[in-house]
Design a protein around this motif. Structure first.
Motif, PDB file in Angstrom:
ATOM      1  N   VAL A 195      -7.827  28.419  -1.337  1.00 15.68           N
ATOM      2  CA  VAL A 195      -8.384  27.879  -2.579  1.00 15.68           C
ATOM      3  C   VAL A 195      -7.273  27.358  -3.474  1.00 15.68           C
ATOM      4  CG1 VAL A 195      -9.603  28.467  -4.707  1.00 15.68           C
ATOM      5  CG2 VAL A 195     -10.460  29.300  -2.524  1.00 15.68           C
ATOM      6  N   ALA A 196      -6.208  28.167  -3.617  1.00 16.97           N
ATOM      7  CA  ALA A 196      -5.082  27.750  -4.463  1.00 16.97           C
ATOM      8  C   ALA A 196      -4.462  26.459  -3.951  1.00 16.97           C
ATOM      9  CB  ALA A 196      -4.039  28.864  -4.508  1.00 16.97           C
ATOM     10  N   LEU A 197      -4.351  26.340  -2.645  1.00 21.31           N
ATOM     11  CA  LEU A 197      -3.730  25.155  -2.076  1.00 21.31           C
ATOM     12  C   LEU A 197      -4.625  23.927  -2.250  1.00 21.31           C
ATOM     13  CD1 LEU A 197      -1.320  23.998  -0.653  1.00 21.31           C
ATOM     14  CD2 LEU A 197      -2.304  24.724   1.536  1.00 21.31           C
ATOM     15  N   PHE A 198      -5.931  24.085  -2.007  1.00 21.24           N
ATOM     16  CA  PHE A 198      -6.842  22.952  -2.213  1.00 21.24           C
ATOM     17  C   PHE A 198      -6.781  22.464  -3.660  1.00 21.24           C
ATOM     18  CE2 PHE A 198      -9.359  24.565   1.560  1.00 21.24           C
ATOM     19  CZ  PHE A 198      -9.140  23.438   2.331  1.00 21.24           C
ATOM     20  N   ASN A 199      -6.815  23.400  -4.596  1.00 21.67           N
ATOM     21  CA  ASN A 199      -6.774  23.015  -6.008  1.00 21.67           C
ATOM     22  C   ASN A 199      -5.448  22.376  -6.374  1.00 21.67           C
ATOM     23  OD1 ASN A 199      -9.368  23.935  -6.478  1.00 21.67           O
ATOM     24  ND2 ASN A 199      -8.699  25.972  -7.119  1.00 21.67           N
ATOM     25  N   THR A 200      -4.380  22.855  -5.747  1.00 20.33           N
ATOM     26  CA  THR A 200      -3.060  22.272  -5.993  1.00 20.33           C
ATOM     27  C   THR A 200      -3.033  20.807  -5.591  1.00 20.33           C
ATOM     28  OG1 THR A 200      -1.926  24.377  -5.702  1.00 20.33           O
ATOM     29  CG2 THR A 200      -0.621  22.389  -5.353  1.00 20.33           C
ATOM     30  N   LEU A 201      -3.653  20.501  -4.472  1.00 17.63           N
ATOM     31  CA  LEU A 201      -3.605  19.144  -3.943  1.00 17.63           C
ATOM     32  C   LEU A 201      -4.544  18.191  -4.674  1.00 17.63           C
ATOM     33  CD1 LEU A 201      -3.490  19.997  -0.133  1.00 17.63           C
ATOM     34  CD2 LEU A 201      -1.587  19.262  -1.568  1.00 17.63           C
ATOM     35  N   HIS A 202      -5.681  18.697  -5.153  1.00 20.81           N
ATOM     36  CA  HIS A 202      -6.719  17.796  -5.652  1.00 20.81           C
ATOM     37  C   HIS A 202      -6.861  17.761  -7.169  1.00 20.81           C
ATOM     38  CE1 HIS A 202      -8.685  16.537  -1.858  1.00 20.81           C
ATOM     39  NE2 HIS A 202      -8.205  17.684  -1.402  1.00 20.81           N
ATOM     40  N   LYS A 203      -6.193  18.667  -7.860  1.00 17.95           N
ATOM     41  CA  LYS A 203      -6.373  18.696  -9.311  1.00 17.95           C
ATOM     42  C   LYS A 203      -5.039  18.521 -10.021  1.00 17.95           C
ATOM     43  CE  LYS A 203     -10.534  21.544  -9.231  1.00 17.95           C
ATOM     44  NZ  LYS A 203     -11.193  22.782  -9.719  1.00 17.95           N
ATOM     45  N   ASP A 204      -5.078  17.747 -11.083  1.00 21.56           N
ATOM     46  CA  ASP A 204      -3.880  17.574 -11.901  1.00 21.56           C
ATOM     47  C   ASP A 204      -3.608  18.853 -12.676  1.00 21.56           C
ATOM     48  OD1 ASP A 204      -3.594  14.941 -11.074  1.00 21.56           O
ATOM     49  OD2 ASP A 204      -4.903  14.198 -12.689  1.00 21.56           O
ATOM     50  N   GLU A 205      -2.342  19.267 -12.655  1.00 24.00           N
ATOM     51  CA  GLU A 205      -1.965  20.490 -13.359  1.00 24.00           C
ATOM     52  C   GLU A 205      -1.486  20.161 -14.774  1.00 24.00           C
ATOM     53  OE1 GLU A 205       0.083  23.682 -10.987  1.00 24.00           O
ATOM     54  OE2 GLU A 205       0.540  21.957  -9.727  1.00 24.00           O
ATOM     55  N   ASP A 206      -1.788  21.066 -15.692  1.00 23.28           N
ATOM     56  CA  ASP A 206      -1.309  20.944 -17.060  1.00 23.28           C
ATOM     57  C   ASP A 206       0.066  21.602 -17.126  1.00 23.28           C
ATOM     58  OD1 ASP A 206      -1.060  20.547 -19.719  1.00 23.28           O
ATOM     59  OD2 ASP A 206      -2.444  22.140 -20.337  1.00 23.28           O
ATOM     60  N   LEU A 207       1.105  20.793 -16.976  1.00 24.61           N
ATOM     61  CA  LEU A 207       2.457  21.319 -16.828  1.00 24.61           C
ATOM     62  C   LEU A 207       3.227  21.252 -18.137  1.00 24.61           C
ATOM     63  CD1 LEU A 207       3.421  19.589 -13.451  1.00 24.61           C
ATOM     64  CD2 LEU A 207       2.560  21.912 -13.784  1.00 24.61           C
ATOM     65  N   ALA A 208       3.990  22.310 -18.377  1.00 27.81           N
ATOM     66  CA  ALA A 208       4.911  22.308 -19.510  1.00 27.81           C
ATOM     67  C   ALA A 208       6.118  21.433 -19.155  1.00 27.81           C
ATOM     68  CB  ALA A 208       5.346  23.736 -19.821  1.00 27.81           C
ATOM     69  N   PRO A 209       6.845  20.966 -20.159  1.00 23.31           N
ATOM     70  CA  PRO A 209       8.044  20.132 -19.870  1.00 23.31           C
ATOM     71  C   PRO A 209       9.019  20.861 -18.949  1.00 23.31           C
ATOM     72  CG  PRO A 209       7.506  20.053 -22.204  1.00 23.31           C
ATOM     73  CD  PRO A 209       6.600  21.089 -21.609  1.00 23.31           C
TER      74      PRO A 209
END
Length: 723
Positions: A195-209
């Motif tokens: 699940v974590a890997l699928f979400n990593t590939l398909h969803k944009d992450e809200d990343l800090a600088p």
């Protein structure tokens, strides 16, 4: 024997002691109003869904068939290796993502290309790969028939047996979904990795600088492991098992037994990720509380019981090596099975003249612990789960366990008759296969094996859904049919496969729908994806095995250093112990191993005092004790050695205890990804080295780091056998 990655969960109130609360103590009535009540599930599983996304597309079918063929081929190929490995289905998840994006870009828009490559298509490719990742257990029957028993029933018989044993579990999975898929408490931690890997590939992450994305982290970690693995995997193979105690005095039998990697392996260090995970799932994703239980079991069995038994010469232990799965005569020579058989059945006169079978004391003890693990599972399930099972039975038709189950109501469920019809069909084919060809297994024995699988599948499934540890039925199935039909090795392993692997497959077909449950994939699409992967895997596994059997010289023997088949050799030994010699002679009243049977009683009683101690002392370390997991800890020994476990536990401590406790945000964000990256890096290295060097029989030049004889007496018997 198939293997999976694991994870755990705990509440904020339990920060002072990781996993002291086992999920099995959770209430049946779970919080349904918001997110999942399980923190790790809430952290990685989405609570939204888009039912309009296409699933069984042309893109899916192309990738599912292609990658299932490749994965099943390579895993069956590596199954034969002296140092076996398995390419995780996670690798297919990663490779299929850019492939799917590429197809979505180049194919003409329309029915063949209905929009962007979406996450549900991707999940279905992963589900199909999951079903194709494991090597078909029944292939080992074909291998031992050809290599050891010089018998061949032909391709059709072999394929039908593989197909039935791989698909019988579907019928059971149709019933199990109400108990092991729908309830939120049934986490199936291995699925969270995917699940974590699928979400990593398909969803944009809200990343800090300056913060790395999970995908960037995966790519860097994969490349790093790919580069590093050339050291233990090719250039400096001694890094796989640094048995430094043995190096102190290579002529010392005691040091070889205690510190050798083929002995007890005390102090042996492995710097090879492939070796650490060769027989076990990744330690990065197994719950720490489960690892503690495994560690307790390994310590008691491998480092307390086994040395005491060996050095007190229990069962003439000193005539044999301290740890292996080979078969011996009473004088310590290798047992010649063909000398006691006529027409593939035990010959009483020949057996009386040749003498009884002996095994290492460690091997015998692991059988006893397996007996205890099986009986403890029954007691444990009754003590801890009986109320929840009744409640779930009552609520299975109308109760929604959590938001994920509610979201899945948007899709039509798989009809029960689909599962039931396939179960009946595969049962009929199994009976027909055993009757038409000379497996020496009558129809009623086929039904008995399937019945055993049905009886144990729920309690085993409960343990796996919570701990990702799966106690096996291989021992009890061998035991039962060995008493009923003694002297028939092929009948014995066929019955074992029907009884044991049917259960394993049922739980695979239950775990995958839980992944689909998390990812909101239509159940009927999952059903067809699983069937596709299972059929492809069975066919390709058999073709690959037949190719290796005909192309490799002395395959599955010690004379072939690259393809000595440790799993197959253990499987063959079991066929002799339980099939040829049979349990009455091996463990009956007249056998020196008779006391092993008391382990059944020990396992039946052992969970009871711990159950009441937990009730008497709640919220203490007692909460972590899980008797079936402790007793199942050495299920892979042999062929695994104790040092595999100690190194595995050391890595697990770093990630599942230290990092999880003191760097929990990093742990939740990256640990699963790192596990997948390590698997992928090792797999890419092994494949590349095989095609560059292995296929041309080229090896690293000889030097100190490649020497296999630094511990020449590795695990040797204390008393030298007669020549």
């Amino acid at each position: 024997m198939t293997v999976d990655s694991r994870h755990d969960y705990h509440t904020e109130k339990e920060d002072n002691m990781d996993e002291k609360h086992d999920v099995e103590h959770a209430s049946v009535v779970l919080d349904e109003e918001n997110n999942s009540p399980i923190p790790e599930v809430a952290a990685v599983v989405s609570i939204t869904d888009d039912p309009s996304l296409p699933t069984l597309t042309f893109r899916y079918w192309v990738m599912a068939i292609l990658f299932s063929c490749l994965l099943s081929f390579f895993n069956q190929f590596f199954w034969f290796r002296t140092n076996p490995m398995s390419i995780s289905a996670l690798v297919i998840q990663l490779v299929s993502y850019p492939f799917g994006k590429f197809m979505a870009t180049v194919l003409p828009a329309g029915r063949l290309n209905p929009g962007p490559f979406n996450i549900k298509e991707h999940v279905l490719v992963g589900l199909t790969a999951n079903c194709a990742a494991g090597t078909a257990y029944a292939v080992d029957i074909t291998v031992i028939q050809k290599v050891f028993y010089k018998q061949d029933f032909g391709f059709l018989a072999n394929f039908l047996l593989i197909l039935t044993t791989q698909m019988l579990g579907y019928g059971m999975a149709g019933v199990l979904r109400r108990y092991l898929v729908y309830p939120a408490a049934m986490v199936w931690p291995a699925n969270l990795v995917q699940v974590a890997l699928f979400n990593t590939l398909h969803k944009d992450e809200d990343l800090a600088p300056g913060q790395w994305s999970r995908y960037k982290f995966f790519l860097v970690a994969t490349f790093t492991m790919f580069c590093y693995q050339w050291l233990p995997g090719f250039l400096f193979p001694i890094m796989s098992s640094i048995a430094w105690l043995c190096w102190i005095n290579p002529k010392s039998v005691l040091l070889a037994q205690i510190g050798g990697d083929k002995g007890l392996g005390i102090g042996a260090i492995s710097l090879d990720w492939n070796n650490i995970c060769a027989y076990l799932v990744s330690p990065l994703v197994v719950p720490w509380w489960a690892q503690v239980n495994i560690g307790i079991g390994v310590f008691l069995i491998a480092f307390v019981m086994s040395p005491i038994a060996y050095y007190t010469n229990l069962w003439d232990a000193k005539k044999f090596p301290i740890n292996n799965s080979k078969l011996y005569t009473t004088s310590g020579q290798i047992y010649n099975t063909s000398a006691v058989m006529t027409n593939f059945v035990l010959d009483e006169d020949k057996y009386a003249a040749y003498g009884p079978l002996r095994i290492t004391t460690f091997f015998a003890l692991t059988y006893g612990v397996g007996f205890a693990g099986l009986s403890s599972m029954i007691t444990h399930t009754w003590l801890y789960h009986r109320h929840k099972l009744v409640a779930q039975w009552r609520q299975s038709r109308e109760h929604s366990e959590d938001i994920h189950h509610r979201l899945m109501q948007a899709y039509p469920e798989v009809p029960d008759w689909w599962y039931g019809g396939l179960f009946v069909l595969m049962t009929v084919v199994a009976i027909g296969t055993c009757e038409v060809w000379d497996y020496k297994l009558p129809w009623w024995a086929v039904l008995l094996g399937i019945a055993l699988s049905c009886f144990f599948v729920l309690p085993v499934g409960l343990i796996q859904a919570l701990t990702n540890q799966q106690p096996g039925l291989n021992i009890i199935t061998e035991y039962v049919i060995g008493y009923i039909l003694p002297g028939r090795p092929i009948a014995n392993v066929t019955f074992k496969t029907l009884g044991y692997i049917s259960m394993v497959q049922a739980l695979t077909f239950t775990s995958d729908p839980k992944l689909g449950h998390y990812m909101k994939v239509p159940p009927r699409a999952m059903f067809w994806a699983q069937l596709t992967g299972t059929f492809i895997a069975g066919l390709v596994n058999l073709l690959t095995a037949n190719w290796l059997l005909t192309s490799q010289h002395k395959v599955c023997t010690e004379e072939n250093k690259d393809f000595s088949c440790p799993y197959v050799n253990t499987y063959y030994s079991a066929s002799v112990i339980w099939g040829v010699i049979a349990p009455n002679r091996m463990f009956g009243p007249s056998s020196i191993y008779n006391s092993i049977n008391y382990f059944f009683l020990i396992g039946l009683v052992l969970p009871i005092p711990f159950y009441y101690l937990k009730k008497r002392f709640p919220n203490t370390w007692m909460e972590m004790i899980h008797i079936p997991v402790i007793l199942a800890s050495t299920g892979m020994m042999p062929p695994a050695s104790p040092y595999h476990y100690t190194n595995w536990l050391a890595v697990g401590f770093i990630f599942q205890f230290f990092i999880r406790r003191y760097h929990n945000e990093w742990h939740l964000r990256f640990t699963y990804i790192l596990s997948a990256a390590f698997d992928a890096g090792v797999a890419f290295m092994v494949l590349l080295s095989f095609f560059i060097f292995g296929i041309r029989n080229k090896n690293m030049v000889d030097w100190w780091g490649t020497r296999p004889d630094l511990c020449p007496l590795n695990g040797a018997p204390t008393i030298a056998p007669l020549e």
